[in-house]
Design an enzyme around this catalytic site. Structure first.
Site, PDB file in Angstrom:
ATOM      1  N   TYR A  54       0.850  -1.187   0.000  1.00  0.00           N
ATOM      2  CA  TYR A  54       0.000   0.000   0.000  1.00  0.00           C
ATOM      3  C   TYR A  54       0.883   1.233   0.000  1.00  0.00           C
ATOM      4  O   TYR A  54       1.527   1.547   0.991  1.00  0.00           O
ATOM      5  CB  TYR A  54      -0.896  -0.054   1.240  1.00  0.00           C
ATOM      6  CG  TYR A  54      -1.966   0.984   1.372  1.00  0.00           C
ATOM      7  CD1 TYR A  54      -2.279   1.877   0.359  1.00  0.00           C
ATOM      8  CD2 TYR A  54      -2.706   1.049   2.553  1.00  0.00           C
ATOM      9  CE1 TYR A  54      -3.278   2.812   0.510  1.00  0.00           C
ATOM     10  CE2 TYR A  54      -3.718   1.981   2.720  1.00  0.00           C
ATOM     11  CZ  TYR A  54      -3.999   2.861   1.694  1.00  0.00           C
ATOM     12  OH  TYR A  54      -4.997   3.793   1.855  1.00  0.00           O
ATOM     13  N   LYS A 112      -1.588  -1.427  -3.958  1.00  0.00           N
ATOM     14  CA  LYS A 112      -2.675  -0.455  -3.899  1.00  0.00           C
ATOM     15  C   LYS A 112      -2.019   0.913  -4.034  1.00  0.00           C
ATOM     16  O   LYS A 112      -1.264   1.341  -3.159  1.00  0.00           O
ATOM     17  CB  LYS A 112      -3.462  -0.545  -2.596  1.00  0.00           C
ATOM     18  CG  LYS A 112      -4.594   0.487  -2.536  1.00  0.00           C
ATOM     19  CD  LYS A 112      -5.305   0.509  -1.192  1.00  0.00           C
ATOM     20  CE  LYS A 112      -6.345   1.632  -1.174  1.00  0.00           C
ATOM     21  NZ  LYS A 112      -6.992   1.788   0.154  1.00  0.00           N
TER      22      LYS A 112
END
Length: 294
Positions: A136, A164
């Site tokens: 992330y 992400k």
């Protein structure tokens, strides 16, 4: 390449009771609603899920409850990121035991480690379980970027399979897509179609908490070859994205405000967050109503 966690993922809020306790019944109801309306993956205990203010036990209980509610109809990706490598590793193991299908691991925040330390952090977590990892990258919150060269090195790890992306660096995303097999998920709703169009895997959407079918429809239209229609659908949802994500409040706050108007489980946010005021909530609802009337 088949996306490892699905294509339309919701960064699900964590419902709380009016007194601020974890609402597992509400989480099950909301998860079932989201999957029924088109989400093929749920990210639990991420940024939108208020992970900084939920306990380790609450995180595990949430995974177990949502798994019971959705079965195998959608994947569960558990947010486990903390600033502490040892603690994050422990959370990874607990998420695996609770029934998660994958892990979302944010770059360690606050201490701002150098890139070699960030790489070592991710490798230790990837080696701790048998679950696949999504990294992330959200430097606006962590204070530290996962640099493209670091991602290129980490792409060789067999369990590091996805990113992400909340870096707002579209060129870097395309560089990684061109040189690795990492599945790239848009983490910012305004980028859902743009990243998908250049080879992204899908999205991890906060807006999907309230409009999962609209978020999915954009990607469905693109897959069907209707690029102009996909663009039109993305443009239709843009005012709601702007209302939820660009008004100075976290998406957690705006999503919970809107869900409450829809009589879906949400509850309050936990401090230090504060709820949206009446004027903001009315504006959010107006943007939602405009979308659903289109």
């Amino acid at each position: 390449m088949t996306p490892p966690f699905g294509r339309t993922l919701c960064a699900m809020i964590t419902p709380f009771t009016p007194t601020g306790a974890l609402d597992l019944d509400g989480a099950q109801e909301l998860a079932d609603h989201l999957v029924t309306r088109g989400c093929d993956g749920l990210v639990l205990s991420g940024t939108t899920g208020e992970s900084p203010t939920t306990t380790d036990a609450e995180k595990s209980a949430l995974i177990t409850a949502v798994r019971q509610a959705i079965g195998t109809r959608a994947t569960i990706v558990a947010g486990i990121g903390t600033p502490d490598t040892v603690h994050t590793t422990e959370l990874a193991r607990e998420a695996e035991k609770a029934g998660a299908d994958g892990l979302l691991v944010v770059a360690p925040y606050y201490s701002r480690p150098p890139q070699d330390a960030i790489e070592a952090h991710f490798r230790q977590i990837a080696d701790a379980t048998d679950l696949p990892l999504a990294l992330y990258d959200i430097p606006a919150r962590t204070g530290t970027r996962i640099e493209p060269d670091t991602l290129l090195r980490l792409a060789g790890h067999p369990r590091i399979v996805a990113v992400k992306d909340c870096s707002y660096d579209f060129l870097a995303a395309q560089k990684i897509l061109a040189r690795t097999d990492l599945a790239y998920y848009a983490g910012c709703d305004e980028h859902n179609l743009a990243l998908y169009a250049v080879g992204g895997a899908g999205c991890v959407s906060t807006v999907a908490n309230v409009a999962p079918d609209h978020v999915r429809a954009v990607l469905d239209a693109f897959d069907a070859g209707g690029t102009a229609h996909a663009a039109h659908l993305q443009q239709q949802v843009t005012p709601l994205i702007e209302a939820m994500m660009s008004n100075g409040l976290p998406g957690t706050v705006t999503a919970k405000a809107l869900l409450t108007t829809m009589d879906l489980p949400a509850g309050p946010v936990r401090p230090p967050l504060r709820p949206a005021d009446r004027e903001t909530t009315d504006g959010l609802r107006a943007a939602y109503d405009d979308l659903t009337a289109a």
